[in-house]
Motif scaffolding. Structure first.
Motif, mmCIF file in Angstrom:
data_model
loop_
_atom_site.group_PDB
_atom_site.id
_atom_site.type_symbol
_atom_site.label_atom_id
_atom_site.label_comp_id
_atom_site.label_asym_id
_atom_site.label_seq_id
_atom_site.Cartn_x
_atom_site.Cartn_y
_atom_site.Cartn_z
ATOM 1 N N LYS A 21 0.897 -1.153 0.000
ATOM 2 C CA LYS A 21 0.000 0.000 0.000
ATOM 3 C C LYS A 21 0.928 1.193 0.000
ATOM 4 N N GLN A 22 1.016 1.844 -1.138
ATOM 5 C CA GLN A 22 2.013 2.874 -1.349
ATOM 6 C C GLN A 22 1.994 3.902 -0.223
ATOM 7 N N GLY A 23 3.165 4.109 0.352
ATOM 8 C CA GLY A 23 3.329 5.082 1.416
ATOM 9 C C GLY A 23 2.881 4.616 2.788
ATOM 10 N N LEU A 24 2.259 3.452 2.874
ATOM 11 C CA LEU A 24 1.753 2.978 4.170
ATOM 12 C C LEU A 24 2.454 1.719 4.661
ATOM 13 N N ALA A 25 2.464 0.683 3.829
ATOM 14 C CA ALA A 25 3.007 -0.601 4.285
ATOM 15 C C ALA A 25 3.292 -1.498 3.097
ATOM 16 N N PRO A 57 -4.449 -4.845 9.186
ATOM 17 C CA PRO A 57 -5.449 -3.931 8.618
ATOM 18 C C PRO A 57 -4.883 -2.968 7.569
ATOM 19 N N THR A 58 -3.637 -2.561 7.721
ATOM 20 C CA THR A 58 -3.061 -1.623 6.749
ATOM 21 C C THR A 58 -2.855 -2.254 5.378
ATOM 22 N N ASN A 63 -1.919 -3.533 -3.198
ATOM 23 C CA ASN A 63 -1.544 -3.898 -4.567
ATOM 24 C C ASN A 63 -0.519 -5.025 -4.550
ATOM 25 N N VAL A 64 -0.630 -5.923 -5.506
ATOM 26 C CA VAL A 64 0.333 -7.017 -5.631
ATOM 27 C C VAL A 64 1.537 -6.517 -6.415
#
Length: 74
Positions: A21-25, A57-58, A63-64
Motif C-alpha cells: 500500500k504505497q506510502g503505508l506498508a 489492517p493496513t 496492490n500485488v
C-alpha cells in the motif's frame, strides 16, 4: 552427514507474494502450499492474498507487487 528435510511435511507448491500500500506498508510472505483438488492458480492466489492481507489492517486491498507459485520440488 547432512540431514534431508522432511519433504512430506511441506506443501506441493512453493510461493512468494509481495503486496504494497504505497506510502503505508508493504509485506512479503513465502512458504509452501497445497491447493485443494481441482483448484486453479487463481484459487491459490486468492487464498494466499487473503491470508496475507487479512494479517494486518493496513494491508487491506493492497496492490500485488510480485507473485510466484511453482511446484515445490527440485
Amino acid at each position: 552427514m547432512t540431514s534431508q528435510p522432511n519433504v512430506q511435511s511441506q506443501g506441493s507448491h512453493f510461493y512468494v507474494l509481495t503486496v504494497e500500500k504505497q506510502g503505508l506498508a508493504s509485506a512479503t510472505c513465502s512458504g509452501s502450499y497445497t491447493p485443494p483438488p481441482g483448484a486453479t492458480r487463481l484459487d491459490a492466489f486468492n487464498a494466499l492474498y487473503q491470508e496475507l492481507t487479512s494479517s494486518a489492517p493496513t494491508l487491506h486491498r493492497a496492490n500485488v507487487v510480485f507473485f510466484s507459485l511453482e511446484p515445490n520440488q527440485i
